[in-house]
Design a protein around this motif. Structure first.
Motif, mmCIF file in Angstrom:
data_model
loop_
_atom_site.group_PDB
_atom_site.id
_atom_site.type_symbol
_atom_site.label_atom_id
_atom_site.label_comp_id
_atom_site.label_asym_id
_atom_site.label_seq_id
_atom_site.Cartn_x
_atom_site.Cartn_y
_atom_site.Cartn_z
ATOM 1 N N UNK A 1 0.941 -1.411 0.402
ATOM 2 C CA UNK A 1 0.572 0.043 -0.222
ATOM 3 C C UNK A 1 1.293 1.134 0.073
ATOM 4 N N UNK A 2 1.801 0.978 0.314
ATOM 5 C CA UNK A 2 2.570 2.107 0.758
ATOM 6 C C UNK A 2 3.355 2.195 -0.702
ATOM 7 N N UNK B 1 -1.655 15.656 7.229
ATOM 8 C CA UNK B 1 -0.830 16.591 8.167
ATOM 9 C C UNK B 1 -0.894 16.071 9.600
ATOM 10 N N UNK B 2 -2.406 15.589 9.827
ATOM 11 C CA UNK B 2 -2.687 15.767 11.180
ATOM 12 C C UNK B 2 -2.076 14.305 11.815
ATOM 13 N N UNK C 1 0.973 2.441 10.547
ATOM 14 C CA UNK C 1 0.038 2.872 9.936
ATOM 15 C C UNK C 1 0.145 4.274 8.669
ATOM 16 N N UNK C 2 1.516 4.762 8.206
ATOM 17 C CA UNK C 2 2.112 5.271 6.834
ATOM 18 C C UNK C 2 1.343 5.610 5.566
ATOM 19 N N UNK C 3 0.639 3.603 6.012
ATOM 20 C CA UNK C 3 -0.715 3.611 4.039
ATOM 21 C C UNK C 3 -1.579 5.123 3.980
ATOM 22 N N UNK C 4 -2.199 4.971 5.301
ATOM 23 C CA UNK C 4 -3.190 6.246 5.325
ATOM 24 C C UNK C 4 -2.844 7.747 5.479
ATOM 25 N N UNK D 1 -3.574 11.332 0.496
ATOM 26 C CA UNK D 1 -3.576 12.082 -0.393
ATOM 27 C C UNK D 1 -4.167 11.623 -1.228
ATOM 28 N N UNK D 2 -4.055 10.466 -1.675
ATOM 29 C CA UNK D 2 -4.577 9.611 -3.194
ATOM 30 C C UNK D 2 -6.365 9.921 -2.666
ATOM 31 N N UNK D 3 -6.806 10.244 -2.053
ATOM 32 C CA UNK D 3 -7.995 10.362 -1.355
ATOM 33 C C UNK D 3 -8.488 11.774 -2.106
#
Length: 301
Positions: free
Chosen positions: A25-26, A256-257, A280-283, A288-290
């Motif tokens: 996902x990353x 950013x949050x 959790x980084x893939x979120x 950004x993509x969404x």
């Protein structure tokens, strides 16, 4: 016979981290972001399928190569000692054969796009194979991983624009602002893979491999936050320059949050906190993509 095959399949799935999708996902989110930007929105089912499947296949092939290269190191690290190759449940030859097969499947998908994308795929393969050995030579091998995890971006532009009659050379199809995003993505990889390296800092110090966490020392947390800041600044700046609107801004703010939350997780340098931040980084990428995809969709007539 069926039981034996099922057991073997379970080992192969463990080898490619099938039940741990955070890794691919990353790799996927920045690749899809580049694909959407190159196409000006939805790229069509063909390219979408090629890049999603190709991302999963190449990341899985990379795991096979990585585990073979690191097998002598991994047995000294508690978190990795039971990986299939390290524990001897999958042989080196078997792991390399599986990795080669997965890479060939990914290459077959790329062949359905453009010659320019095919050319980039050779560069991506070379960096993927080189990365596991960078830990022996480079003070911050995470930078090599950053290059590997960012090459889907120029491939996406090559797949969209490489078939045009007026297309330039294969290496020139991503615009300058695309390379700014590429640089930002490299900084993001440095951030999250340094968090990952912080988990194994003590083990890596004992076995003598190089990582950004060891190179940065007590500056690791500040450096991670600096990498995040560069990533968000470059992606935010390009978004503003391209005239992206509220939807992208919302996705950027959500990213950013999450970065602020990651600081809380890693500031004490605990294994558990650093690993949670990495996973959790893939979120961050998904946010950004969404925002980008929604913004471009709202602009469609």
């Amino acid at each position: 016979m069926r039981t034996r095959l099922s057991a073997r399949l379970a080992l192969w799935l463990d080898l490619i981290r099938w039940n741990r999708p955070a890794g691919w996902l990353l790799l996927l989110w920045p690749t899809l972001a580049a694909l959407w930007l190159a196409a000006g929105g939805w790229p069509g089912w063909h390219l979408f399928g090629v890049f999603v499947a190709g991302t999963v296949l190449m990341r899985s092939a990379g795991c096979c190569v990585n585990d073979v290269a690191d097998r002598d190191f991994d047995r000294h690290v508690k978190r990795t000692a039971q990986r299939p190759v390290t524990s001897g449940r999958v042989s080196v030859k078997e792991a390399l054969a599986l990795g080669a097969g997965l890479a060939l499947l990914a290459f077959a998908l790329v062949l359905t796009t453009t010659p320019a994308a095919v050319a980039w795929s050779f560069v991506a393969l070379a960096v993927t194979v080189a990365y596991p050995f960078a830990k022996r030579l480079v003070a911050m091998p995470q930078a090599v991983l950053g290059v590997a995890f960012s090459l889907g971006m120029p491939m996406a532009f090559a797949a969209v624009h490489g078939g045009r009659p007026d297309a330039g050379p294969w290496w020139s199809l991503m615009p300058a602002w695309g390379w700014v995003l590429w640089t930002g993505n490299l900084a993001w990889v440095l951030a999250y893979d340094t968090e990952y390296a912080m988990v194994d800092r003590d083990d890596d110090l004992k076995i003598g491999i190089r990582t950004s966490a060891l190179t940065l020392g007590r500056a690791d947390v500040a450096a991670v936050m600096g990498f995040y800041a560069l990533f968000l600044a470059l992606w935010g700046g390009v978004g503003a320059w391209l005239g992206l609107g509220a939807a992208y801004a919302a996705g950027w703010a959500a990213a950013l949050a999450q970065v602020g939350w990651h600081f809380r997780l890693i500031r004490e340098r605990t294994r558990e906190g650093c690993f949670a931040a990495f996973r959790a980084n893939h979120w961050v990428g998904a946010s950004l993509f969404a925002g980008l995809a929604l913004d471009l969709a709202l602009r469609q007539p």
